[in-house]
Design an enzyme around this catalytic site. Structure first.
Site, short mmCIF file in Angstrom:
data_model
loop_
_atom_site.label_atom_id
_atom_site.label_comp_id
_atom_site.label_asym_id
_atom_site.label_seq_id
_atom_site.Cartn_x
_atom_site.Cartn_y
_atom_site.Cartn_z
N ASP A 104 -3.10 0.40 -1.02
CA ASP A 104 -1.86 1.10 -0.68
C ASP A 104 -0.75 0.09 -0.41
O ASP A 104 -1.01 -1.07 -0.07
CB ASP A 104 -2.06 1.96 0.58
CG ASP A 104 -3.08 3.05 0.36
OD1 ASP A 104 -3.30 3.44 -0.80
OD2 ASP A 104 -3.66 3.52 1.37
N1 URA Z 1 -8.42 2.98 1.43
C1 URA Z 1 -7.18 3.30 1.86
O1 URA Z 1 -6.99 4.28 2.56
N2 URA Z 1 -6.17 2.47 1.52
C2 URA Z 1 -6.32 1.37 0.77
O2 URA Z 1 -5.35 0.66 0.50
C3 URA Z 1 -7.63 1.05 0.32
C4 URA Z 1 -8.67 1.87 0.68
#
Ligand code: URA
Length: 257
Positions: A104
């Protein structure tokens, strides 16, 4: 034997005209000596080519490990705002590179950038059973009941149920935890903790398989992976040992970034 400009353009983002300019400036060397012409023939197996001081490897695909900072999108598109490809120096990039496995925008940590589609598929498909480990900073203290809940496969809404996953509190910190996943659903780690009424404040991926993010690789920096590092990605990590040995290091990095 192949032409030097072809060898470089296939393995970097440089165009042939740019390579010609770089050679004329003395920024390209062959076996340690600057070459002023880019149309000379080289042997990719035995010659060493450097562009602006960086060795261009002879392997077909390139594997870059980025320590992603928060604020960058895991995308190749220039339209998505600041994207992770901007952080890869031009001499390490190839035209076909992409991030293997999204993080993310607000997440940090290990992000493989490669042009090897087959390896990327192996790393990301749950069928290959290659885990990724994350460390998270939680809004509320970790509870031991999460271990069994995650192990059974937790429902995270939208009709989605996760595969069994391991979770463990980090040493010396009651609001830090490690999670090991074999899949990558959208916002998965955040949704898993929200399903147990906690909230992920910060998240960092620390490994692909048994390849652990080197603590010497600063946030926002990249390194080229060697064949032996790529092999490690396909190996099973020792989750408990990693949680014990790396708790202090990664907790500190997460708190400070
Ligand atoms: N899970 C999440 O919630 N965010 C990420 O960036 C990676 C795994």
């Amino acid at each position: 034997m192949i032409r030097l400009d072809r060898f470089i353009s296939e393995r970097t983002e440089y165009t042939r005209s740019r390579i010609k300019e770089l050679a004329a400036r003395g920024s390209i060397s062959l076996n340690g000596t600057p070459v002023r012409r880019s149309d000379v023939k080289i042997d990719p197996e035995s010659d060493t080519v450097e562009v602006c001081g960086a060795v261009i490897g002879s392997q077909r695909y390139r594997y870059i490990l980025l320590n992603k900072p928060a604020g960058y999108v895991s995308s190749t598109s220039e339209h998505d705002g600041k994207n992770v490809m901007e952080l890869v120096p031009p001499q390490m990039r190839t035209k076909a590179m992409f991030p293997a496995g999204r993080l993310d925008k607000d997440s940090l940590g290990a992000l493989l950038i490669t042009d090897d589609g087959e390896l990327s598929h192996r790393l990301l498909s749950p069928v290959s059973h290659i885990p990724k480990i994350y460390i998270v900073k939680l809004d509320r203290p970790f509870q031991n009941k999460y271990v069994d809940i995650f192990k059974k496969g937790i429902e995270i809404g939208g009709g989605e149920t996760c595969l069994p996953a391991r979770v463990r509190q980090a040493e010396n910190a009651d609001n830090m935890a490690f999670v090991e996943l074999y899949e990558g659903k959208f916002h998965q780690v955040k949704r898993m903790f929200s399903a147990v009424e906690n909230c992920v404040e910060k998240l960092m991926r620390i490994s692909y398989g048994n390849l652990i993010l080197p603590e010497t690789l600063g946030i926002g920096s990249c390194m080229e992976l060697l064949h032996k590092d790529v092999e490690k990605m396909l190996d099973e990590p020792d989750f408990d040992r990693i949680c014990t040995d790396f708790s202090d290091i990664f907790s500190a990095i997460l708190i400070n970034n």
